[in-house]
Design a protein around this motif. Structure first.
Motif, PDB file in Angstrom:
ATOM      1  N   LEU A  50       0.874  -1.125  -0.032  1.00 20.80           N
ATOM      2  CA  LEU A  50      -0.076  -0.053  -0.084  1.00 20.80           C
ATOM      3  C   LEU A  50       0.899   1.181  -0.119  1.00 20.80           C
ATOM      4  O   LEU A  50       0.610   2.272  -0.833  1.00 20.80           O
ATOM      5  CB  LEU A  50      -1.045  -0.011   1.114  1.00 20.80           C
ATOM      6  CG  LEU A  50      -2.014  -0.841   1.149  1.00 20.80           C
ATOM      7  CD1 LEU A  50      -2.956  -0.949   2.422  1.00 20.80           C
ATOM      8  CD2 LEU A  50      -2.871  -0.489  -0.095  1.00 20.80           C
ATOM      9  N   ALA A  51       1.882   1.090   0.875  1.00 22.05           N
ATOM     10  CA  ALA A  51       2.681   2.609   1.047  1.00 22.05           C
ATOM     11  C   ALA A  51       3.464   2.704  -0.567  1.00 22.05           C
ATOM     12  O   ALA A  51       3.512   3.866  -0.832  1.00 22.05           O
ATOM     13  CB  ALA A  51       3.828   2.183   1.957  1.00 22.05           C
ATOM     14  N   ALA A  52       3.927   1.629  -1.043  1.00 20.30           N
ATOM     15  CA  ALA A  52       4.476   1.647  -2.196  1.00 20.30           C
ATOM     16  C   ALA A  52       3.715   2.206  -3.328  1.00 20.30           C
ATOM     17  O   ALA A  52       4.045   2.907  -4.352  1.00 20.30           O
ATOM     18  CB  ALA A  52       5.250   0.406  -2.856  1.00 20.30           C
ATOM     19  N   SER A  53       2.487   1.742  -3.400  1.00 20.68           N
ATOM     20  CA  SER A  53       1.400   2.321  -4.633  1.00 20.68           C
ATOM     21  C   SER A  53       1.021   3.462  -4.184  1.00 20.68           C
ATOM     22  O   SER A  53       1.089   4.320  -5.251  1.00 20.68           O
ATOM     23  CB  SER A  53       0.084   1.345  -4.226  1.00 20.68           C
ATOM     24  OG  SER A  53       0.610  -0.195  -4.491  1.00 20.68           O
ATOM     25  N   PHE A  54       1.022   4.117  -2.904  1.00 18.23           N
ATOM     26  CA  PHE A  54       0.572   5.390  -2.621  1.00 18.23           C
ATOM     27  C   PHE A  54       1.839   6.365  -3.068  1.00 18.23           C
ATOM     28  O   PHE A  54       1.665   7.255  -3.751  1.00 18.23           O
ATOM     29  CB  PHE A  54       0.537   5.568  -1.017  1.00 18.23           C
ATOM     30  CG  PHE A  54       0.069   7.058  -1.004  1.00 18.23           C
ATOM     31  CD1 PHE A  54      -0.956   7.721  -1.103  1.00 18.23           C
ATOM     32  CD2 PHE A  54       1.193   7.764  -0.184  1.00 18.23           C
ATOM     33  CE1 PHE A  54      -1.342   8.916  -0.935  1.00 18.23           C
ATOM     34  CE2 PHE A  54       0.720   9.256   0.102  1.00 18.23           C
ATOM     35  CZ  PHE A  54      -0.363   9.529  -0.407  1.00 18.23           C
ATOM     36  N   ALA A  55       3.131   6.039  -3.085  1.00 15.64           N
ATOM     37  CA  ALA A  55       4.375   6.799  -3.418  1.00 15.64           C
ATOM     38  C   ALA A  55       4.261   6.756  -4.869  1.00 15.64           C
ATOM     39  O   ALA A  55       4.640   7.901  -5.657  1.00 15.64           O
ATOM     40  CB  ALA A  55       5.464   5.979  -2.822  1.00 15.64           C
TER      41      ALA A  55
END
Length: 107
Positions: A63-68
């Motif tokens: 989720l964090a990588a997708s958001f970034a």
């Protein structure tokens, strides 16, 4: 003849097995099997709990990588568009880039 030979071999094997089990039972250093099943199930539960935690952590990382990635693409696109617009506006207002200046060779 073969059957009686096989029966003798089975009897000899069973006698050897009985002797081995008696000697194992007689030793004082026999392993303690009391509570073994509980310890095994406890370890199984711990491994399963760790697997659940790893899965949750992996989900959070994704989720964090997708958001970034989405944020980077959106902001990068907006910044690139703004840079192109300011460049076009600067080209229209710069007197040295006027077509008449370019034709005369002063530019």
């Amino acid at each position: 003849m073969r059957i009686s030979k096989g029966v003798r071999e089975v009897r000899r094997f069973m006698n050897t097995l009985d002797q081995t089990l008696r000697s194992l039972r007689a030793t004082t250093a026999a392993p303690m099997l009391h509570g073994l099943e509980d310890r095994v199930w406890e370890r199984v539960r711990a491994v399963r709990a760790n697997a659940v935690l790893e899965r949750q952590w992996r989900t959070a990382q994704m989720l964090a990588a997708s958001f970034a990635l989405v944020t980077g693409v959106a902001l990068g696109g907006a910044e690139a568009t703004a840079a192109l617009r300011s460049q076009q506006a600067a080209q229209l207002t710069t007197p040295s880039l006027a077509p008449s200046e370019l034709l005369e060779g002063h530019g």
